[in-house]
Design a protein around this motif. Structure first.
Motif, PDB file in Angstrom:
ATOM      1  N   ARG A  54       0.819  -1.223   0.000  1.00  0.00           N
ATOM      2  CA  ARG A  54       0.000   0.000   0.000  1.00  0.00           C
ATOM      3  C   ARG A  54       0.852   1.273   0.000  1.00  0.00           C
ATOM      4  NH1 ARG A  54      -0.239  -2.424   4.889  1.00  0.00           N
ATOM      5  NH2 ARG A  54       0.168  -1.200   6.779  1.00  0.00           N
ATOM      6  N   PHE A  55       2.144   1.145  -0.364  1.00  0.00           N
ATOM      7  CA  PHE A  55       3.036   2.303  -0.287  1.00  0.00           C
ATOM      8  C   PHE A  55       3.530   2.794  -1.653  1.00  0.00           C
ATOM      9  CE2 PHE A  55       3.358   2.139   4.283  1.00  0.00           C
ATOM     10  CZ  PHE A  55       3.131   0.800   4.574  1.00  0.00           C
ATOM     11  N   ASP A  56       3.748   1.877  -2.591  1.00  0.00           N
ATOM     12  CA  ASP A  56       4.311   2.201  -3.904  1.00  0.00           C
ATOM     13  C   ASP A  56       3.427   3.243  -4.597  1.00  0.00           C
ATOM     14  OD1 ASP A  56       5.115   0.091  -6.824  1.00  0.00           O
ATOM     15  OD2 ASP A  56       5.194   2.265  -6.508  1.00  0.00           O
ATOM     16  N   GLY A  57       3.961   4.434  -4.778  1.00  0.00           N
ATOM     17  CA  GLY A  57       3.215   5.529  -5.415  1.00  0.00           C
ATOM     18  C   GLY A  57       2.349   6.292  -4.430  1.00  0.00           C
ATOM     19  N   CYS A  58       1.597   5.564  -3.633  1.00  0.00           N
ATOM     20  CA  CYS A  58       0.621   6.204  -2.720  1.00  0.00           C
ATOM     21  C   CYS A  58       1.300   7.127  -1.726  1.00  0.00           C
ATOM     22  CB  CYS A  58      -0.170   5.128  -1.978  1.00  0.00           C
ATOM     23  SG  CYS A  58      -1.024   4.008  -3.088  1.00  0.00           S
ATOM     24  N   LEU A  59       2.520   6.751  -1.289  1.00  0.00           N
ATOM     25  CA  LEU A  59       3.208   7.595  -0.304  1.00  0.00           C
ATOM     26  C   LEU A  59       3.482   8.981  -0.881  1.00  0.00           C
ATOM     27  CD1 LEU A  59       4.573   7.946   2.449  1.00  0.00           C
ATOM     28  CD2 LEU A  59       6.679   7.017   1.433  1.00  0.00           C
ATOM     29  N   GLY A  60       3.794   9.043  -2.164  1.00  0.00           N
ATOM     30  CA  GLY A  60       4.104  10.336  -2.776  1.00  0.00           C
ATOM     31  C   GLY A  60       2.883  11.215  -2.946  1.00  0.00           C
ATOM     32  N   VAL A  61       1.753  10.590  -3.274  1.00  0.00           N
ATOM     33  CA  VAL A  61       0.514  11.361  -3.477  1.00  0.00           C
ATOM     34  C   VAL A  61      -0.071  11.773  -2.130  1.00  0.00           C
ATOM     35  CG1 VAL A  61      -1.808  11.291  -4.463  1.00  0.00           C
ATOM     36  CG2 VAL A  61       0.075  10.115  -5.636  1.00  0.00           C
ATOM     37  N   LEU A  62      -0.194  10.807  -1.225  1.00  0.00           N
ATOM     38  CA  LEU A  62      -0.797  11.113   0.089  1.00  0.00           C
ATOM     39  C   LEU A  62       0.149  11.940   0.947  1.00  0.00           C
ATOM     40  CD1 LEU A  62      -2.530   7.675   0.743  1.00  0.00           C
ATOM     41  CD2 LEU A  62      -3.550   9.775  -0.156  1.00  0.00           C
ATOM     42  N   GLY A  63       1.451  11.812   0.693  1.00  0.00           N
ATOM     43  CA  GLY A  63       2.413  12.683   1.384  1.00  0.00           C
ATOM     44  C   GLY A  63       2.221  14.127   0.964  1.00  0.00           C
ATOM     45  N   GLY A  64       2.005  14.343  -0.330  1.00  0.00           N
ATOM     46  CA  GLY A  64       1.729  15.707  -0.806  1.00  0.00           C
ATOM     47  C   GLY A  64       0.448  16.244  -0.217  1.00  0.00           C
ATOM     48  N   LEU A  65      -0.543  15.378  -0.128  1.00  0.00           N
ATOM     49  CA  LEU A  65      -1.831  15.795   0.446  1.00  0.00           C
ATOM     50  C   LEU A  65      -1.672  16.141   1.931  1.00  0.00           C
ATOM     51  CD1 LEU A  65      -4.714  16.141  -0.468  1.00  0.00           C
ATOM     52  CD2 LEU A  65      -5.117  13.714  -0.058  1.00  0.00           C
ATOM     53  N   GLU A  66      -0.845  15.377   2.616  1.00  0.00           N
ATOM     54  CA  GLU A  66      -0.614  15.637   4.050  1.00  0.00           C
ATOM     55  C   GLU A  66       0.065  16.992   4.238  1.00  0.00           C
ATOM     56  OE1 GLU A  66      -1.648  14.588   6.839  1.00  0.00           O
ATOM     57  OE2 GLU A  66      -0.346  15.995   7.936  1.00  0.00           O
ATOM     58  N   ILE A  67       0.962  17.335   3.356  1.00  0.00           N
ATOM     59  CA  ILE A  67       1.641  18.641   3.450  1.00  0.00           C
ATOM     60  C   ILE A  67       0.624  19.764   3.292  1.00  0.00           C
ATOM     61  CG2 ILE A  67       3.283  20.185   2.294  1.00  0.00           C
ATOM     62  CD1 ILE A  67       4.858  17.586   1.528  1.00  0.00           C
ATOM     63  N   VAL A  68      -0.272  19.596   2.327  1.00  0.00           N
ATOM     64  CA  VAL A  68      -1.303  20.627   2.099  1.00  0.00           C
ATOM     65  C   VAL A  68      -2.231  20.725   3.306  1.00  0.00           C
ATOM     66  CG1 VAL A  68      -3.406  21.000   0.758  1.00  0.00           C
ATOM     67  CG2 VAL A  68      -1.259  20.528  -0.416  1.00  0.00           C
ATOM     68  N   ARG A  69      -2.604  19.572   3.864  1.00  0.00           N
ATOM     69  CA  ARG A  69      -3.467  19.587   5.060  1.00  0.00           C
ATOM     70  C   ARG A  69      -2.784  20.308   6.225  1.00  0.00           C
ATOM     71  NH1 ARG A  69      -5.071  13.342   4.192  1.00  0.00           N
ATOM     72  NH2 ARG A  69      -7.187  13.584   3.395  1.00  0.00           N
ATOM     73  N   SER A  70      -1.478  20.055   6.368  1.00  0.00           N
ATOM     74  CA  SER A  70      -0.742  20.678   7.484  1.00  0.00           C
ATOM     75  C   SER A  70      -0.589  22.178   7.260  1.00  0.00           C
ATOM     76  CB  SER A  70       0.624  20.003   7.632  1.00  0.00           C
ATOM     77  OG  SER A  70       0.442  18.619   7.895  1.00  0.00           O
ATOM     78  N   LEU A  71      -0.454  22.598   6.010  1.00  0.00           N
ATOM     79  CA  LEU A  71      -0.414  24.049   5.722  1.00  0.00           C
ATOM     80  C   LEU A  71      -1.749  24.687   6.088  1.00  0.00           C
ATOM     81  CD1 LEU A  71       1.365  24.106   2.227  1.00  0.00           C
ATOM     82  CD2 LEU A  71       2.240  25.124   4.354  1.00  0.00           C
ATOM     83  N   ALA A  72      -2.830  23.980   5.778  1.00  0.00           N
ATOM     84  CA  ALA A  72      -4.165  24.512   6.118  1.00  0.00           C
ATOM     85  C   ALA A  72      -4.330  24.591   7.628  1.00  0.00           C
ATOM     86  CB  ALA A  72      -5.237  23.621   5.501  1.00  0.00           C
ATOM     87  N   ASP A  73      -3.840  23.565   8.339  1.00  0.00           N
ATOM     88  CA  ASP A  73      -3.900  23.592   9.818  1.00  0.00           C
ATOM     89  C   ASP A  73      -3.195  24.841  10.347  1.00  0.00           C
ATOM     90  OD1 ASP A  73      -5.131  21.148   9.706  1.00  0.00           O
ATOM     91  OD2 ASP A  73      -3.357  19.969  10.297  1.00  0.00           O
ATOM     92  N   ASP A  74      -2.063  25.187   9.690  1.00  0.00           N
ATOM     93  CA  ASP A  74      -1.272  26.342  10.161  1.00  0.00           C
ATOM     94  C   ASP A  74      -1.775  27.653   9.551  1.00  0.00           C
ATOM     95  OD1 ASP A  74       0.174  24.340  11.258  1.00  0.00           O
ATOM     96  OD2 ASP A  74       2.009  24.587  10.046  1.00  0.00           O
ATOM     97  N   GLN A  75      -2.813  27.549   8.726  1.00  0.00           N
ATOM     98  CA  GLN A  75      -3.349  28.726   8.012  1.00  0.00           C
ATOM     99  C   GLN A  75      -2.240  29.497   7.302  1.00  0.00           C
ATOM    100  OE1 GLN A  75      -5.388  30.497  11.392  1.00  0.00           O
ATOM    101  NE2 GLN A  75      -7.329  29.609  10.723  1.00  0.00           N
TER     102      GLN A  75
END
Ligand code: HGY
Ligand code: MN
Ligand code: MN
Length: 417
Positions: A95-116
């Motif tokens: 469940r990691f091949d490829g998915c880590l790169g896409v969901l990792g990018g999504l996590e960064i965006v979510r964390s930016l939103a958390d920090d406004q």
């Protein structure tokens, strides 16, 4: 204070996507993932990620080859920084091949939103169509179309073993988008991916600074002999396609053992005999050969010698051998600037890192045609096994990789025009 992602949320997002296309793998005795490109499972996985993108406030566009881009606006209308990978999988995936790169990018965006926090440049989180290439025969399909290596019409016409085309399958799963495929060059592209090999874990390194990707060459062969009775047909009267394929396979090993082709790796992944029954000499075999080599010159020598051996085996075994090149990419070097950034970001976080050449192909190698591109590798457990359901990286390994990805991405996102 270093930018912080939410490692638990990242892990949960990997688990959630990993449940789509899940199957019980008897050989590995664990749950595997099968989301072969443009199948219903891939469509479900894609829709899941699009929903997550929208929930994270991204504006989503889908292009005509089904690449998906989630955009977060920046303070200034500059070229975006892009992060991504793929969510299609081989049939026996983890469940990691490829998915880590896409969901990792999504996590960064979510964390930016958390920090406004709003970055100077827009950020785009992308996933590309059919990176694996094992259904329609050529890898990095979506990113190769987006960066101009493969024409859209040729991509549309590619067929799987049942004769279904890329275009029809894109339409069937609802991802035949309308956006033009010619991707406007981003400011930079960064991808986080599991190493898919044993090197980083064995060396005790937290992060791989990927210097580039080795050359890849795929052949699809059709060996045609003559079906015949296994009992009554004398050996000297046979045209045994199975025997011919076996000789090619052993020749691959002989090439590697000869030492004449550098760090060549060779795999006959598919060997499909017809009729494939116990008492019939196989009249036909469909086979594939996958060659990998970090050295382009050694790769070309290996290809020439192998093709010459096709003729010899055809003559010796009284079979006809036809073949076609289904994938071919030279080695690619990533941006030295991005490599420095990745190493500096790892060190600033107290993480150990080392340079590494990617053994696998990645969308980043296509994006390197358009803009500075780089990759962050994450070590894997179980000798870094991949394309196998026992593929596994720990929550800590994943969080470290995405944290380094974030540091590099956010530094690029603040760069001026
Ligand atoms: O084959 C590869 O290197 C990649 O997994 N598509
Ligand atoms: Mn991959
Ligand atoms: Mn893969």
């Amino acid at each position: 204070m270093a930018f912080a992602i939410d490692g638990r949320r990242l892990w949960e997002s990997l688990e959630a996507l990993g449940r789509i296309g899940r199957y019980r793998d008897d050989e590995a005795e664990v749950w595997g993932v099968c989301r072969l490109a443009l199948t219903a499972a891939d469509g479900e996985g894609r829709r899941h990620v699009v929903e997550q993108m929208k929930a994270a406030g991204l504006a989503v566009t889908i292009d005509r080859i089904g690449n998906v881009f989630g955009r977060r606006e920046g303070r200034e209308p500059l070229a975006p920084v892009m992060v991504g990978s793929h969510v299609d999988s081989v049939p026996t995936a983890g469940r990691f091949d490829g998915c880590l790169g896409v969901l990792g990018g999504l996590e960064i965006v979510r964390s930016l939103a958390d920090d406004q926090r709003v970055t100077r440049r827009p950020i785009v989180v992308a996933f590309f169509t059919d990176e694996e290439g094992c259904r329609f025969g050529t890898d990095m399909l979506g990113s190769a179309v987006a960066t101009g290596r493969i024409p859209l019409d040729r991509a549309y016409g590619l067929k799987d073993r049942d004769g279904l085309t890329v275009r029809d399958e894109l339409s069937r799963i609802g991802f035949l988008g309308e956006a033009d495929v010619a991707l406007a060059p981003p400011h930079a592209y960064v991808e986080c991916h599991i190493e898919q090999g044993p090197t980083l874990r064995a060396a005790g390194k937290d992060i791989g600074v990927v210097s580039g990707v080795q050359a890849i060459s795929w052949h699809e062969l059709t060996l045609t002999g003559r079906s015949a009775h296994a009992g009554t047909t004398p050996m000297e009267l046979r045209a045994d396609a199975g025997m011919a394929a076996a000789r090619l396979n052993l020749y691959l090993r002989a090439m590697i053992l000869s030492g004449r082709y550098g760090a060549l790796r060779a795999t006959m992944g598919a060997i499909v005999p017809r009729p494939g029954l116990v008492n019939i000499v196989p009249g036909k075999v469909i086979a594939t050969i996958d060659l990998r080599n970090p050295d382009d010159g050694a790769m070309r020598r290996a290809e020439q010698d192998l093709i010459g051996f096709y003729d010899r085996v055809a003559q010796d075994e009284h079979v006809k051998i036809t073949w076609r090149q289904t994938a071919r990419t030279d080695s690619v070097a990533f941006s030295p600037k991005l490599q420095e950034r990745i190493a500096a970001a790892a060190e600033a976080r107290g993480l150990s890192c080392s340079p590494i050449v990617s053994g696998a192909g990645h969308d980043a190698q296509e994006m390197a045609r358009l803009c500075p591109a780089g990759m962050v590798f994450v070590p894997g457990e179980n000798d870094g096994i991949s394309h196998n359901p026992r593929e596994y990286s720990t929550p800590e390994q994943c969080a470290r990789g995405v944290s380094v990805l974030a540091d590099v991405l956010l530094s690029l996102a603040e760069e001026e025009g």
